[in-house]
Every structure is written in C-alpha cells, then in structure tokens.
Design a protein around this motif. Structure first.
Motif, PDB file in Angstrom:
ATOM      1  N   GLY A  29       0.829  -1.324  -0.053  1.00  0.00           N
ATOM      2  CA  GLY A  29       0.021   0.008   0.070  1.00  0.00           C
ATOM      3  C   GLY A  29       0.712   1.254  -0.121  1.00  0.00           C
ATOM      4  O   GLY A  29       0.378   2.508   0.362  1.00  0.00           O
ATOM      5  N   ARG A  30       2.196   1.148  -0.500  1.00  0.00           N
ATOM      6  CA  ARG A  30       2.977   2.319  -0.534  1.00  0.00           C
ATOM      7  C   ARG A  30       3.301   2.643  -1.803  1.00  0.00           C
ATOM      8  O   ARG A  30       4.286   3.411  -2.090  1.00  0.00           O
ATOM      9  N   GLU A  31       2.605   2.378  -2.868  1.00  0.00           N
ATOM     10  CA  GLU A  31       2.901   2.648  -4.247  1.00  0.00           C
ATOM     11  C   GLU A  31       3.159   4.175  -4.706  1.00  0.00           C
ATOM     12  O   GLU A  31       3.780   4.499  -5.497  1.00  0.00           O
ATOM     13  N   ARG A  32       2.562   5.109  -3.541  1.00  0.00           N
ATOM     14  CA  ARG A  32       2.654   6.553  -3.927  1.00  0.00           C
ATOM     15  C   ARG A  32       4.047   6.917  -3.620  1.00  0.00           C
ATOM     16  O   ARG A  32       4.214   8.166  -4.457  1.00  0.00           O
ATOM     17  N   TYR A  33       4.752   6.156  -3.040  1.00  0.00           N
ATOM     18  CA  TYR A  33       6.176   6.535  -2.931  1.00  0.00           C
ATOM     19  C   TYR A  33       7.260   5.972  -4.044  1.00  0.00           C
ATOM     20  O   TYR A  33       8.361   6.353  -4.126  1.00  0.00           O
ATOM     21  N   MET A  34       6.597   5.131  -4.971  1.00  0.00           N
ATOM     22  CA  MET A  34       7.549   4.528  -5.650  1.00  0.00           C
ATOM     23  C   MET A  34       8.445   5.217  -6.715  1.00  0.00           C
ATOM     24  O   MET A  34       9.664   5.154  -6.833  1.00  0.00           O
ATOM     25  N   LYS A  35       7.794   6.513  -7.508  1.00  0.00           N
ATOM     26  CA  LYS A  35       8.545   7.096  -8.294  1.00  0.00           C
ATOM     27  C   LYS A  35       9.526   8.143  -7.410  1.00  0.00           C
ATOM     28  O   LYS A  35      10.826   7.985  -7.900  1.00  0.00           O
ATOM     29  N   GLU A  36       9.213   8.621  -6.171  1.00  0.00           N
ATOM     30  CA  GLU A  36      10.262   9.285  -5.666  1.00  0.00           C
ATOM     31  C   GLU A  36      11.289   8.480  -4.816  1.00  0.00           C
ATOM     32  O   GLU A  36      12.505   8.696  -4.972  1.00  0.00           O
ATOM     33  N   TYR A  37      10.779   7.284  -4.557  1.00  0.00           N
ATOM     34  CA  TYR A  37      11.908   6.380  -4.078  1.00  0.00           C
ATOM     35  C   TYR A  37      12.595   5.877  -5.018  1.00  0.00           C
ATOM     36  O   TYR A  37      14.140   5.828  -4.848  1.00  0.00           O
ATOM     37  N   ILE A  38      12.627   5.506  -6.393  1.00  0.00           N
ATOM     38  CA  ILE A  38      13.568   5.171  -7.402  1.00  0.00           C
ATOM     39  C   ILE A  38      14.472   6.175  -7.735  1.00  0.00           C
ATOM     40  O   ILE A  38      15.505   6.076  -8.154  1.00  0.00           O
ATOM     41  N   ARG A  39      13.721   7.329  -7.742  1.00  0.00           N
ATOM     42  CA  ARG A  39      14.541   8.753  -8.167  1.00  0.00           C
ATOM     43  C   ARG A  39      15.840   8.716  -6.974  1.00  0.00           C
ATOM     44  O   ARG A  39      16.912   9.191  -7.354  1.00  0.00           O
ATOM     45  N   ALA A  40      15.238   8.656  -5.712  1.00  0.00           N
ATOM     46  CA  ALA A  40      16.310   8.644  -4.663  1.00  0.00           C
ATOM     47  C   ALA A  40      17.194   7.649  -4.738  1.00  0.00           C
ATOM     48  O   ALA A  40      18.488   7.823  -4.704  1.00  0.00           O
TER      49      ALA A  40
END
Length: 384
Positions: A29-40
C-alpha cells in the motif's frame, strides 16, 4: 585502486501484499512513494556506488531484493536498471546480476526488458504450486502463474533461474510438498532454495499462533518434509552447497555465497544493510525518511554497534558453517591473527563426537546430520 571482490545489494521495499510469514522490511500500500523512491535510489547508486567502484573496481555480484522488486512498474524498473548500468559494468556474464520476482507480477515483456538491461539471473519466490496453500500463506500468485513465469523467463533468454520453495506450512501435507517439488523439477531451474517456515515476531502467522489458530504440521511431519527435499534434490542433479540451497553444477548463487564467505557488500536503498571494511551499516527503514535524507544530501546509513572480537569470530563461524565448504582454518587465521584451534578446538571435538561435524585438517564442515540440526551445532561456536 584496490581490486577487491565485493557485491551490491539493492533493496526495493514495496509489496502488493504482505505475506503472512514475512518479517522483512517491506510494505504494502505504499505505491505512492515508488517514483520518488526510485529517483532517490538512483541518486544513491550514482553517488555511493560510483565511490566504491573508484576504490575497489567493479562488483562481482548485484542483487535486487525486497520486498518485491517486480512490483515496480516496468518504467521504474527500467529507470533503476539504467542507473545501475551507468555505474557498474554489467555487460556479459562476468557480473552475476539477480532480480527477485513474484510470479504474479511479471509478463514476458517485463522479463525481456530486464534481460535486455543486463539482468542474467532471476529468483522466483514460488513457495508452493498449490493454489489453496498459496492463498493460506498470503501469496498473490497461483501455481499456474509460477509455471508460466519460469517458462516465459527461459523463452526470453534466461538460463539462470532460481525457485524458492517452503515446507512446514499451515495445513501442508507431504503429498502436497512432493507434488510441488516434482513440479519445480519439471521446470528444470538452475537453482532451488528450500526454507522451513519460521514464526517471526510481528508477523500475521506469529499472532495466529499466539491465538492457537495456526494449523501447523507436526514436528515429525516437518522433519520428514526436510528429509525428503534434502534427498530428492541431490538425486536429481542439484548439489547442496549451503544448508537451504541446491544448484546444478556452476549455478550456485555467487551473491549469497559472498555473504557466507565474509566478503564485503554495499547495500543501497531503504533498510539495506552493508558490510564494509569489517563494519556493518544499516539504512533508514522508513521510505519517506530515506527519500528526504537522500534529497538533502545526507547519508541514510548509521553504523551498527561495532562487533567485539568474540562476536566477529562467532559470525565468521556461523556464516561459513552454513556452506558445505565449512570453516577454513587458513582464512580464520588470516582474519583474526590466531589459530582456529586455539579458539574452537573443544567445540570441534564435541561436534565431531556427535557426528555433526567433520574435520579434514584444512577445514571443518557440517555433516548431513549437522546441517539438519544446524542450530544445535551453531550454539557450540558461541563464545561466552
């Protein structure tokens, strides 16, 4: 530049659904962080990864684990693989490059994309091919999806495929286990890992056990499952090289062997662990906090409590004993500056007398009986 054998571990903390037995640092349920996480994560790979390449040369192994790495959308996985390829030389087969996959999250296009970007080994978390059992343990895939994932992987060019299987699961029978092992063997993977269910604190299964609602096989049945798997896999060409791992000749997991052989590794991503120059480091576990630290140019890592000399010796012994090669006297002396026998002679003699250990003069290693009762053997290597 100091040329050193080392590995890289990349952590993906996302899952579609948390398995009922899992205590790994992963979140549903944390998919909303995926883009930012991969960028970091890509930023961390560029900064920290490049730093160690300059110091030690290219890593021998790269392993993307989780969580469920294949839960990432294809575009984000491709972004991550491109970042890895920009920092580490991953052409050819010199670097073993593994990605963990859930069979329910991949299709042929996804697998082909990973293969095109240098991934040359897949580890499928199958656990079972029985749909009811899969549902009971919280897996999101079906047995048929597991079969098709392996077939598709081979079709797009993967020859190094690993399958994880579990035993001692709630409601699991010997007949179901045998059917699953036979199905796995029919797929002819290069590598098979077997894991007995462990009830870890904080998991759904641990809570059910506390309430008396977990229908586990008896100890005798679980032992029979273990005996079956450790006999049938070698009989079908899979050499046991570690307590839980079997491989066709030449296909032992080089990355996992590096952990057991006390080699350094760099962890990247939230909750990743590193072992560098004899020190262990742990990254920030919470995804938003990790992203913020990377964005602000701060290190997400903190030094774990430094190991005492005694603890370092224990860890060296425990890890090496997991492998069929065992503990090398020469490597022990090189690392600690004292003889292995000066520390462990009595423990070795006790275990040899019990039939748990073999001492060939150069190394000590567990017998088949010793591997079966490994925890009892490991206790003898504790230094109080």
């Amino acid at each position: 530049m100091e040329q050193k054998q080392w590995g890289v571990y990349v952590h993906i903390p996302f899952c579609r659904q948390k398995c009922f037995y899992c205590d790994f640092p992963s979140f549903a349920g944390r998919e909303r962080y995926m883009k930012e996480y991969i960028r970091a994560l890509c930023q961390e790979i560029e900064v920290r990864g490049s730093s160690y390449v300059r110091r030690w040369g290219n890593p021998a192994t790269i392993y993307i684990g989780g969580g469920t790495p294949s839960a990432l959308p294809a575009a984000l996985m491709e972004q991550l693989l491109l970042a890895i390829g920009n920092v580490f030389c991953i052409a050819g087969e010199e670097v073993e490059f593994t990605v963990e996959c859930n069979p329910g999250t991949v299709d042929a296009a996804y697998l082909a994309m990973m293969h095109a970007h240098g991934v040359n080994r897949l580890s499928f978390g199958v656990q079972s091919f029985d749909d009811e059992l899969l549902r009971r343990i919280g897996r999101i895939h079906t047995g048929e999806q597991a079969v098709q994932a392996a077939v598709m992987a081979r079709a797009v060019g993967f020859s190094n495929i690993s399958i994880d299987l579990m035993y001692g699961l709630p409601g699991q029978s010997m007949a179901e286990l045998k059917a699953g092992v036979e199905q796995a063997l029919s797929l002819q993977p290069a590598h098979i890992s077997i894991y007995g269910l462990q009830l870890e604190e904080g998991t759904a299964f641990a809570r059910l056990q506390e309430m008396g609602k977990l229908d586990l096989p008896t100890d005798e049945d679980t032992e029979a499952m273990y005996d079956y798997m450790t006999e049938v896999l070698p009989a079908n060409g899979y050499e046991r090289y570690e307590i839980s791992n079997f491989a066709r000749p030449g296909f032992a997991s080089r990355h996992n062997l590096s952990y057991w052989q006390d080699l350094p590794y760099l962890g990247l991503g939230a909750a990743a662990h590193s072992y560098l120059e004899g020190q262990r480091w742990e990254a920030e576990t919470e995804i938003p906090a990790y992203i913020d630290l990377i964005k602000s140019g701060q290190s997400p890592f903190k030094l774990e409590e430094p190991a005492t000399r005694a603890i370092a010796m224990e860890e060296f012994a425990f890890l090496a004993l997991r492998t069929t090669a065992g503990i090398s006297r020469q490597r022990f002396e090189q690392k600690f500056g004292c003889s292995f026998d000066s520390v462990y002679q009595q423990a070795v003699q006790r275990l040899c007398d019990k039939g748990f250990l073999v001492d060939d003069g150069d190394a000590v290693y567990l017998t088949k009986l010793g591997m079966k009762y490994g925890n009892w053997a490991f206790e003898e290597f504790l230094l109080f």
